[in-house]
Design an enzyme around this catalytic site. Structure first.
Site, PDB file in Angstrom:
ATOM      1  N   ARG A 120       2.720  -9.957  -0.476  1.00  0.00           N
ATOM      2  CA  ARG A 120       3.008  -8.768  -1.324  1.00  0.00           C
ATOM      3  C   ARG A 120       3.698  -7.818  -0.969  1.00  0.00           C
ATOM      4  O   ARG A 120       4.336  -7.029  -1.563  1.00  0.00           O
ATOM      5  CB  ARG A 120       1.856  -8.166  -1.682  1.00  0.00           C
ATOM      6  CG  ARG A 120       0.942  -7.555  -0.423  1.00  0.00           C
ATOM      7  CD  ARG A 120      -0.486  -7.499  -1.025  1.00  0.00           C
ATOM      8  NE  ARG A 120      -0.764  -6.014  -1.463  1.00  0.00           N
ATOM      9  CZ  ARG A 120      -1.983  -5.610  -1.497  1.00  0.00           C
ATOM     10  NH1 ARG A 120      -3.089  -6.261  -1.669  1.00  0.00           N
ATOM     11  NH2 ARG A 120      -2.352  -4.317  -2.179  1.00  0.00           N
ATOM     12  N   CYS A 144      -9.503  -3.630 -10.350  1.00  0.00           N
ATOM     13  CA  CYS A 144      -9.070  -2.406  -9.397  1.00  0.00           C
ATOM     14  C   CYS A 144      -7.783  -2.663  -8.916  1.00  0.00           C
ATOM     15  O   CYS A 144      -7.330  -1.810  -8.216  1.00  0.00           O
ATOM     16  CB  CYS A 144     -10.001  -2.080  -8.483  1.00  0.00           C
ATOM     17  SG  CYS A 144     -10.181  -3.263  -7.227  1.00  0.00           S
ATOM     18  N   ASN A 192      -4.045  -7.241  -6.900  1.00  0.00           N
ATOM     19  CA  ASN A 192      -2.884  -7.412  -5.830  1.00  0.00           C
ATOM     20  C   ASN A 192      -2.952  -8.477  -4.932  1.00  0.00           C
ATOM     21  O   ASN A 192      -2.253  -9.403  -4.983  1.00  0.00           O
ATOM     22  CB  ASN A 192      -2.897  -6.153  -4.838  1.00  0.00           C
ATOM     23  CG  ASN A 192      -2.823  -4.685  -5.893  1.00  0.00           C
ATOM     24  OD1 ASN A 192      -2.180  -4.724  -7.005  1.00  0.00           O
ATOM     25  ND2 ASN A 192      -3.385  -3.922  -5.365  1.00  0.00           N
ATOM     26  N   ASP A 193      -4.051  -8.818  -4.484  1.00  0.00           N
ATOM     27  CA  ASP A 193      -4.498  -9.812  -3.583  1.00  0.00           C
ATOM     28  C   ASP A 193      -4.525 -11.151  -4.271  1.00  0.00           C
ATOM     29  O   ASP A 193      -3.985 -12.246  -3.988  1.00  0.00           O
ATOM     30  CB  ASP A 193      -5.555  -9.788  -2.486  1.00  0.00           C
ATOM     31  CG  ASP A 193      -5.088  -8.594  -1.470  1.00  0.00           C
ATOM     32  OD1 ASP A 193      -3.990  -8.932  -0.939  1.00  0.00           O
ATOM     33  OD2 ASP A 193      -5.983  -7.941  -1.137  1.00  0.00           O
ATOM     34  N   GLU A 249     -10.748 -11.942  -4.860  1.00  0.00           N
ATOM     35  CA  GLU A 249      -9.210 -11.551  -4.669  1.00  0.00           C
ATOM     36  C   GLU A 249      -8.621 -12.572  -4.022  1.00  0.00           C
ATOM     37  O   GLU A 249      -7.493 -12.560  -3.600  1.00  0.00           O
ATOM     38  CB  GLU A 249      -8.933 -10.113  -3.922  1.00  0.00           C
ATOM     39  CG  GLU A 249      -9.596  -9.764  -2.898  1.00  0.00           C
ATOM     40  CD  GLU A 249      -9.484  -8.725  -2.160  1.00  0.00           C
ATOM     41  OE1 GLU A 249      -8.541  -7.912  -2.529  1.00  0.00           O
ATOM     42  OE2 GLU A 249     -10.098  -7.916  -1.158  1.00  0.00           O
ATOM     43  N   ARG A 259     -15.201   0.809  -0.253  1.00  0.00           N
ATOM     44  CA  ARG A 259     -14.792  -0.658   0.034  1.00  0.00           C
ATOM     45  C   ARG A 259     -15.252  -0.478   1.859  1.00  0.00           C
ATOM     46  O   ARG A 259     -14.374   0.267   2.406  1.00  0.00           O
ATOM     47  CB  ARG A 259     -13.607  -1.040  -0.190  1.00  0.00           C
ATOM     48  CG  ARG A 259     -13.204  -2.186   0.388  1.00  0.00           C
ATOM     49  CD  ARG A 259     -11.943  -2.609  -0.058  1.00  0.00           C
ATOM     50  NE  ARG A 259     -10.626  -2.098   0.142  1.00  0.00           N
ATOM     51  CZ  ARG A 259      -9.598  -2.197  -0.232  1.00  0.00           C
ATOM     52  NH1 ARG A 259      -9.142  -3.169  -1.330  1.00  0.00           N
ATOM     53  NH2 ARG A 259      -8.487  -1.426   0.329  1.00  0.00           N
ATOM     54  N   ARG A 298     -10.377   3.236  -0.879  1.00  0.00           N
ATOM     55  CA  ARG A 298      -9.928   2.182   0.177  1.00  0.00           C
ATOM     56  C   ARG A 298     -10.374   3.061   1.442  1.00  0.00           C
ATOM     57  O   ARG A 298      -9.455   3.566   2.117  1.00  0.00           O
ATOM     58  CB  ARG A 298      -8.450   2.036   0.153  1.00  0.00           C
ATOM     59  CG  ARG A 298      -8.009   1.287  -1.098  1.00  0.00           C
ATOM     60  CD  ARG A 298      -6.519   1.138  -1.304  1.00  0.00           C
ATOM     61  NE  ARG A 298      -6.169  -0.146  -1.959  1.00  0.00           N
ATOM     62  CZ  ARG A 298      -5.739   0.130  -3.573  1.00  0.00           C
ATOM     63  NH1 ARG A 298      -5.446   1.165  -3.873  1.00  0.00           N
ATOM     64  NH2 ARG A 298      -5.311  -0.959  -4.060  1.00  0.00           N
ATOM     65  N   HIS A 338       0.804  -1.119   0.043  1.00  0.00           N
ATOM     66  CA  HIS A 338      -0.028  -0.059   0.012  1.00  0.00           C
ATOM     67  C   HIS A 338       0.903   1.360  -0.054  1.00  0.00           C
ATOM     68  O   HIS A 338       0.709   2.146  -0.586  1.00  0.00           O
ATOM     69  CB  HIS A 338      -1.022   0.021   1.207  1.00  0.00           C
ATOM     70  CG  HIS A 338      -2.047  -0.946   0.899  1.00  0.00           C
ATOM     71  ND1 HIS A 338      -2.292  -2.153   1.618  1.00  0.00           N
ATOM     72  CD2 HIS A 338      -3.174  -0.687  -0.146  1.00  0.00           C
ATOM     73  CE1 HIS A 338      -3.629  -2.488   1.118  1.00  0.00           C
ATOM     74  NE2 HIS A 338      -3.981  -1.846  -0.120  1.00  0.00           N
TER      75      HIS A 338
HETATM   76  C1  PEP Z   1      -6.293  -5.619  -4.469  1.00  0.00           C
HETATM   77  O1  PEP Z   1      -5.912  -6.291  -3.740  1.00  0.00           O
HETATM   78  O2  PEP Z   1      -5.668  -5.756  -5.781  1.00  0.00           O
HETATM   79  C2  PEP Z   1      -6.831  -4.346  -4.264  1.00  0.00           C
HETATM   80  C3  PEP Z   1      -7.489  -3.522  -5.003  1.00  0.00           C
HETATM   81  O3  PEP Z   1      -7.059  -4.002  -2.717  1.00  0.00           O
HETATM   82  P1  PEP Z   1      -5.806  -3.808  -2.155  1.00  0.00           P
HETATM   83  O4  PEP Z   1      -4.479  -3.421  -2.835  1.00  0.00           O
HETATM   84  O5  PEP Z   1      -6.211  -2.576  -1.153  1.00  0.00           O
HETATM   85  O6  PEP Z   1      -5.569  -5.000  -1.258  1.00  0.00           O
HETATM   86 MG    MG Z   2      -7.147  -6.418  -1.764  1.00  0.00          MG
END
Ligand code: PEP
Ligand code: MG
Length: 689
Positions: free
Chosen positions: A566, A603, A555-556, A532, A435, A399, A292
């Site tokens: 990550r 996203c 991402n997740d 995710e 979210r 977020r 993040h």
């Molecule tokens: C993701 O996991 O891709 C996402 C958009 O949320 P975050 O990066 O906040 O976990």
């Molecule tokens: Mg996520």
């Protein structure tokens, strides 16, 4: 009086660990023991670690040891014995002193653009602004007691940390906490702070800060580079005391003009709290592309290099530093010639924030006429204005947990309502997807003080909400109320299956009913699921039947599909965005949504990266949400792409067995088909030749 002359022979001189041992030995006797430098008149109390360190006795310093009192002979004997045993120092594993002005280069991962020359500002769990308050005479005793309580609390914390360090890292690594404990109890610090409180009628925070700064500034004059470096230990102790006095945990530093924040890890909320007008760049020991902190750095246009391992400990506040995000490198104490070279380059390559050409906004149409929505991912209210500036189709992902600026701190329903209403108004007719708090995991926002063994697999996101229904209910109410003022949707983070959805929807329905019964203005919202984690992908058809839309968090999805943390740079080579298993998950989710007649917003960070975006649209994505600053580039890429061509390539990628093969296709085929869009330098670092 008993006395003897000695020479310091240890390679590192009388540094913190040696000094801590000396204090321990001297404290066993009633006599006073003092050390006198023979080359100047500086003397030290052997029972005070700060006093010993101020001696700055490096190797070769001659000292006169003087003991006075009933057990002076044995005291002197014991101290001299300790000198003879070289303070029981292990000779191996010592750190080499850093030579003055040695240029140090460290490799990490550049996660944004630009090159910055600046000065280090070490951020150890936050340095803090401290304000002076005048204390009434009657309250001075209470103020001193408050200070002593903070010392006691700090001591308990340090003892726990020390125990853990001994167990996990061995005695040799825990010694520094012995030194911290001694700093904390050193009369030079505690007595001076209490005296200051009384004499100046000052609050304890101010007194601790003034005395701490004084000690630190004396310490910084020390000639010996290695010993001077230990100043950061004093800084650590003062910061801990201040944190315990204010009860805040951590806070916002005052920044000089060209601060480069250097930290081991940086909570997104800490970045949010910084005075961003003065932050030039970020360099951290941990982190990866989708951490993040990296996402926010890109969002704010800050130059950042992460994954620098043990860089933090090599720096001091005020050191000169070059952060080169292009090469993923930092240079500490650069030589004059290096500075000169970089000064020239930095002028020509500070982070470029592309602004949408006037009037360009809304969806983009590809070469073959497919319309693709380009939305903004937003973390901080300061980014709201970027929605319009970059021509976004509203907000695809807010977020919301970033509103909670400190771990343990929650916002009231009304405070949240204010923010969500402002978001609804800023997002325009396309609206915003809020979210529910994605607390836990690598965001570091635990509300419990007991760290989880495995936070990414722990009480994160909707699991947190379901276990803390009061927190979730107040957020849901705030969203429903704000929905009256704009087009808002709600998305449930990290759902594992339909059970999570049903439990969440039940709470939402109950809060809707409560608001109606109470006669509070509100509006219904559409409800979506973040897809995710693999179990959600595998049961996507069941989930689709219960929600209005999907959000694909790539991402997740990468993290959980490949079981790669990550934010852990040690395993970053396994974090392969283009792994066929990830593409399979994306493809399946998009297909299921299509078959079920619901939309999907993609996203994760993939949607901010033009080369990956081409694959996403090839897999059927038509709704993307990204870092606002990425929108113009993604827009221009998609405008030049025929999705049928992208689809052919995406299908080939889905047939691959390993990430290398997919990356190879992207590297070679993209260049052949779209040479103007993907020259070698325009590909993500992972795909560079
Ligand atoms: C993701 O996991 O891709 C996402 C958009 O949320 P975050 O990066 O906040 O976990
Ligand atoms: Mg996520």
């Amino acid at each position: 009086m008993s006395e003897r002359t000695l020479r310091v022979t240890g390679r590192l001189g009388l540094h913190a660990r040696a000094a801590a041992n000396l204090v321990r030995v001297a404290n066993q006797f009633q006599s006073t023991v003092t050390l006198h430098r023979l080359d100047n008149s500086v003397e030290a109390d052997a029972k005070s670690i700060l006093s010993i360190l101020m001696l700055a006795a490096s190797r070769g310093t001659n000292l006169l040891i003087v003991a006075v009192g009933i057990d002076e002979v044995t005291a002197l004997e014991a101290v001299c014995d300790l000198f003879a045993r070289n303070f029981d120092e292990p000779e191996i594993g010592e750190r080499q002193p850093i030579a003055v002005q040695e240029e140090l280069r460290c490799k990490g991962l550049g996660v944004s653009e630009g090159i910055v020359l600046g000065r280090v500002l070490r951020l150890q769990d936050g340095t803090r602004d401290v304000y002076r308050a005048e204390i009434d005479g009657a309250d001075l005793e209470r103020e001193r007691r408050r200070f002593r309580a903070a010392v006691r609390l700090s001591r308990r914390q340090l003892e726990t940390i020390k125990e853990r360090a001994e167990k996990e890292l061995g005695r040799g690594h825990a010694y520094i906490f012995d030194a911290h404990l001694l700093f904390l109890e050193d009369a030079k610090l505690t007595r001076d702070v209490e005296d200051y409180i009384v004499k100046e009628r000052a609050n304890a925070e101010w007194a601790a800060k003034v005395v701490g700064d004084r000690l630190l500034s004396i310490y910084m004059q020390i000639n010996d580079e290695y010993l001077r470096e230990r100043g950061s230990d004093i800084e650590d102790v003062i910061q801990r005391l201040l944190a315990n006095l204010t009860g805040e945990g951590r806070s916002h530093p005052k920044l000089s003009e060209d601060a480069v924040i250097v930290a081991q890890d940086l909570l997104p909320s800490t970045i949010a709290e910084l005075d961003l007008n003065h932050v030039r760049a970020i360099a951290t020991d941990s982190g990866g592309w989708t951490s993040h902190m990296s996402i926010i750095a890109r969002g704010l246009g800050l130059t950042a290099v992460v994954g620098l391992r043990d860089f933090y400990y090599r720096t001091r506040t005020g050191d000169q530093i070059i952060v080169d995000a292009q090469r993923g490198e930092v240079i500490l104490n650069p030589l004059a010639a290096t500075v000169e070279r970089y000064e020239f380059t930095a002028q020509t390559s500070s982070p470029t924030v592309t602004v949408a050409p006037q009037g360009v906004s809304g969806p983009v149409t590809t070469k073959n006429g497919i319309e693709i929505a380009l939305r903004a991912n937003v973390e901080l209210p300061t980014e709201f204005e970027a929605i319009r500036r970059f021509g976004a189709c509203g907000v695809g992902l807010f977020r919301s947990e970033f509103l909670l600026s400190r771990p343990g701190l929650l916002l009231s329903e009304d405070e949240q309502f204010g923010s969500y209403r402002a978001l609804a108004e800023a997002a325009g007719p396309e609206g915003a997807v809020i979210r529910l708090f994605d607390l836990g995991g690598e965001t570091g926002y635990e509300l419990s003080d007991r760290p989880e063994r495995n936070p990414a697999l722990g009480l994160r996101a909707i699991r947190f909400g379901l276990k803390n229904a009061k927190v979730m209910r107040s957020q849901v109410r705030a969203i429903l109320r704000a929905a009256k003022f704009g087009n808002l949707r709600l998305v449930i983070p990290m759902v594992a299956d339909v059970a999570d959805i049903r439990r969440a929807k039940k709470i939402i329905a109950e809060e809707l009913a409560s608001l109606s019964n109470e006669g509070v203005e509100h509006a219904q919202v559409k409800i979506g699921a973040m897809v995710e984690i693999p179990s959600a992908v595998l049961t996507a058809d069941k989930i689709a039947a219960e929600v209005d839309f999907f959000e694909l968090g790539t991402n997740d999805l990468v993290q959980y599909t490949l079981a790669v943390d990550r934010g852990n740079d040690h395993v970053s080579e396994w974090f392969r965005t283009l792994h066929p298993a990830v593409l399979f998950g994306i493809n399946r989710t998009l297909q299921v949504a299509l078959d079920s007649g619901i939309p999907t917003i993609v996203c994760g960070e993939m949607a901010s990266t033009p080369a990956y975006v081409v694959l996403l649209v090839g897999l059927g994505a038509v709704d993307l949400s990204m870092t606002p600053a990425a929108i113009p580039r993604v827009r221009s890429t998609l405008a030049q792409i025929d999705t049928a061509e992208a689809e052919v390539l995406a299908k080939r990628c889905l047939q691959c067995a390993i990430a290398d093969e997919v990356e190879d296709i992207v590297r070679t085929e993209f260049r052949i088909r779209w040479p103007q869009l993907f020259p070698p330098k325009a590909l993500p670092a992972q795909l560079a030749d």
